[in-house]
Design a protein around this motif. Structure first.
Motif, PDB file in Angstrom:
ATOM      1  N   GLU A   1       0.643  -1.324  -0.105  1.00 52.62           N
ATOM      2  CA  GLU A   1       0.079  -0.102  -0.026  1.00 52.62           C
ATOM      3  C   GLU A   1       0.890   1.103  -0.147  1.00 52.62           C
ATOM      4  OE1 GLU A   1      -0.340  -2.461   1.762  1.00 52.62           O
ATOM      5  OE2 GLU A   1      -2.394  -3.241   1.419  1.00 52.62           O
TER       6      GLU A   1
ATOM      7  N   LEU B   1       1.446   2.761  -3.409  1.00 55.15           N
ATOM      8  CA  LEU B   1       0.120   3.623  -3.822  1.00 55.15           C
ATOM      9  C   LEU B   1       0.418   4.862  -3.319  1.00 55.15           C
ATOM     10  CD1 LEU B   1      -2.424   3.869  -5.428  1.00 55.15           C
ATOM     11  CD2 LEU B   1      -3.605   2.457  -3.793  1.00 55.15           C
ATOM     12  N   LEU B   2       0.211   4.889  -1.965  1.00 54.61           N
ATOM     13  CA  LEU B   2       0.356   6.157  -1.172  1.00 54.61           C
ATOM     14  C   LEU B   2       1.604   7.341  -1.781  1.00 54.61           C
ATOM     15  CD1 LEU B   2      -0.734   4.620   2.294  1.00 54.61           C
ATOM     16  CD2 LEU B   2      -2.097   5.849   0.672  1.00 54.61           C
TER      17      LEU B   2
ATOM     18  N   ARG C   1       0.518   8.781  -4.959  1.00 50.77           N
ATOM     19  CA  ARG C   1      -0.431   9.661  -4.658  1.00 50.77           C
ATOM     20  C   ARG C   1       0.070  11.120  -4.181  1.00 50.77           C
ATOM     21  NH1 ARG C   1      -5.045   5.951  -1.637  1.00 50.77           N
ATOM     22  NH2 ARG C   1      -5.948   5.120  -3.539  1.00 50.77           N
TER      23      ARG C   1
ATOM     24  N   ARG D   1     -14.415   9.683  -7.490  1.00 53.68           N
ATOM     25  CA  ARG D   1     -14.962   8.255  -7.363  1.00 53.68           C
ATOM     26  C   ARG D   1     -16.392   8.380  -7.781  1.00 53.68           C
ATOM     27  NH1 ARG D   1     -11.664   5.013  -2.711  1.00 53.68           N
ATOM     28  NH2 ARG D   1     -10.005   5.083  -3.512  1.00 53.68           N
TER      29      ARG D   1
ATOM     30  N   ARG E   1     -12.944  12.757  -3.151  1.00 53.58           N
ATOM     31  CA  ARG E   1     -12.104  12.452  -1.851  1.00 53.58           C
ATOM     32  C   ARG E   1     -10.718  13.063  -1.940  1.00 53.58           C
ATOM     33  NH1 ARG E   1      -9.303   6.446  -0.927  1.00 53.58           N
ATOM     34  NH2 ARG E   1      -8.082   7.139   0.999  1.00 53.58           N
TER      35      ARG E   1
ATOM     36  N   TYR F   1      -4.140  10.020   6.637  1.00 58.20           N
ATOM     37  CA  TYR F   1      -3.239   9.205   5.822  1.00 58.20           C
ATOM     38  C   TYR F   1      -1.722   9.527   5.981  1.00 58.20           C
ATOM     39  CZ  TYR F   1      -6.582   5.816   3.690  1.00 58.20           C
ATOM     40  OH  TYR F   1      -7.549   5.317   3.563  1.00 58.20           O
TER      41      TYR F   1
ATOM     42  N   ASP G   1     -12.568   7.377   2.087  1.00 55.27           N
ATOM     43  CA  ASP G   1     -12.106   5.921   1.819  1.00 55.27           C
ATOM     44  C   ASP G   1     -13.265   4.954   2.075  1.00 55.27           C
ATOM     45  OD1 ASP G   1     -10.500   3.762   1.439  1.00 55.27           O
ATOM     46  OD2 ASP G   1     -10.295   3.690   3.488  1.00 55.27           O
TER      47      ASP G   1
HETATM   48  C1  IPM Z   1      -8.388   2.974  -1.843  1.00 58.10           C
HETATM   49  C2  IPM Z   1      -7.714   1.862  -0.851  1.00 58.10           C
HETATM   50  C3  IPM Z   1      -6.518   2.385  -0.382  1.00 58.10           C
HETATM   51  C4  IPM Z   1      -6.678   3.625   0.715  1.00 58.10           C
HETATM   52  C5  IPM Z   1      -5.554   1.592   0.065  1.00 58.10           C
HETATM   53  C6  IPM Z   1      -5.243   0.101  -0.758  1.00 58.10           C
HETATM   54  C7  IPM Z   1      -4.142   2.105   0.446  1.00 58.10           C
HETATM   55  O1  IPM Z   1      -8.378   1.382   0.122  1.00 58.10           O
HETATM   56  O2  IPM Z   1      -7.968   3.457  -2.545  1.00 58.10           O
HETATM   57  O3  IPM Z   1      -9.568   3.353  -1.375  1.00 58.10           O
HETATM   58  O4  IPM Z   1      -6.865   3.192   1.799  1.00 58.10           O
HETATM   59  O5  IPM Z   1      -6.776   4.846   0.051  1.00 58.10           O
END
Ligand code: IPM
Ligand code: MG
Length: 368
Positions: free
Chosen positions: A90, A93-94, A97, A107, A135, A142, A249
């Protein structure tokens, strides 16, 4: 002119399977519509950890920064559960972002007519639903400091910090108002101003941005817990919802189920415009890596396909081609083509991931 560049990071679990179907659609766009991309692929999440020992290599980060858009599959899986927090899938991905500064995460939750029976809610509650959750994606709890697990006396304490600056709130509010103007002109902002100072500031700043620049947009405020309840009670009251990283989220998973399946929801994460005028952008399905069904051809590729459609619309000004893809998906669903996640109470035979891709491609052909 050079083709726009697209970096594909398929990731873990069902990520590569659903992305394989998107790649076929990208190829179709080239062959049948003359829409070409310079596609490159790289690793993220556990897949990157296995090779590089980190969930996102610096070189991959640099490639993402230089790409016109990034398409991501999913990250994570039980194999990586015991890894140190700093190298968990994870985190890859963070990092994307955060370093791309993709502060506005759109979304959309749209209920296709053919799926109105599949939601766990009553058909009349969800039929025709079309809302977007915006969002905030690069701040809040986070990323706030201090964070960590610390020793306090003879026990440990886990700390995360909810933190928002005025400018962080203002820029995501602005993107929600801009989006609302292209839709039904309504924004509902959600926070917990009744218990959190960051919520009080959030509410004030959203209201200020509204009063100064968007007085034509209808704005309301709601506590996020009430928002969750309203989302399942009568979701059609909303048009655009704007909220922070953590509430977003949670609320977006909730909104996903209104549409019948988490396998249906795409997302776009947008940042500031680059030199070429396009926003920094990453597109990914809202669903996760679904390790329980990975590698079995059961996954629904629609969320990932619709994420590519969002890329066509938001990064490449190809709204018509985006609509073409969305209509193809709609037709396939209307024709009763269903992956396992879309099996209603009366059952039926699900198609595989690839067969769903076949069906979307056939519907695209038919659209010509
Ligand atoms: C989302 C996911 C992510 C988040 C995870 C995978 C880090 O749940 O994109 O909604 O919590 O943002
Ligand atoms: Mg989530």
């Amino acid at each position: 002119m050079a083709n726009p560049s697209l970096l594909i990071l398929a990731g873990d679990g069902i990520g590569p399977e659903v992305m394989a179907e998107v790649k076929r659609i990208i190829a179709w766009m080239g062959q049948k519509r003359g829409v070409h991309f310079d596609v490159s692929e790289d690793l993220v999440g556990g897949a990157a950890y296995d090779v590089h020992g980190v969930p996102l290599a610096d070189a991959t980060m640099a490639k993402a920064q230089a790409s016109d858009a990034v398409l991501l599959g999913a990250v994570g899986g039980p194999k990586y559960d015991k890894l140190d927090f700093s190298v968990k899938p994870e985190r890859g991905l963070l990092r994307l972002r955060k370093e791309m500064d993709l502060f506005s995460n759109l979304r959309p939750a749209q209920c296709f007519d053919a799926l109105a029976d599949f939601s766990s809610l009553k058909k009349e509650v969800v039929a025709g639903l079309d809302i977007v959750i915006v969002r905030e994606l690069t701040s809040g709890v986070y990323f706030g400091e201090p964070r960590g697990i610390f020793k306090e006396g003879n026990e440990r304490v886990g700390i995360n910090t909810q933190r928002y600056t005025e400018s962080e709130i203002a820029r995501v509010a602005k993107s929600a108002f801009e989006l609302a103007r292209k839709r039904s002109n309504k924004v509902c902002s959600m926070e917990k101003a009744n218990v959190m100072e960051s919520g009080i500031l959030w509410r004030e700043v959203v209201q200020e941005v509204h009063d100064r620049d968007y007085p034509d947009v209808e704005l309301s405020h709601m506590y996020a817990d009430n928002g969750a309840m309203q989302l399942v009670r009568w979701p059609k009251q909303f048009d655009v919802i704007v909220t922070d990283n953590l509430f977003g989220d949670v609320l977006s998973d909730c909104a996903a189920m209104l549409t019948g399946s988490l396998g249906m929801l795409p997302s776009a994460s947008l940042g500031a415009p680059m030199a070429n005028g396009r926003p920094k952008a990453l597109y990914e399905p809202v669903h996760g890596s679904a390790p329980d069904i990975a590698g079995q051809g059961k996954a629904n590729p629609i969320a990932c396909i619709l994420s590519f459609a969002m890329a066509l619309r938001y990064s490449f000004d190809l709204g018509d081609e985006a609509t073409r893809v969305e209509k193809a998906v709609e037709k396939v669903l209307a024709d009763g083509v269903r992956t396992a996640d879309l099996m209603g109470p009366d059952g039926g035979t699900p198609v595989t991931t690839t067969q769903m891709g076949d069906a979307v491609l056939a519907a695209l052909d038919a659209s010509l």
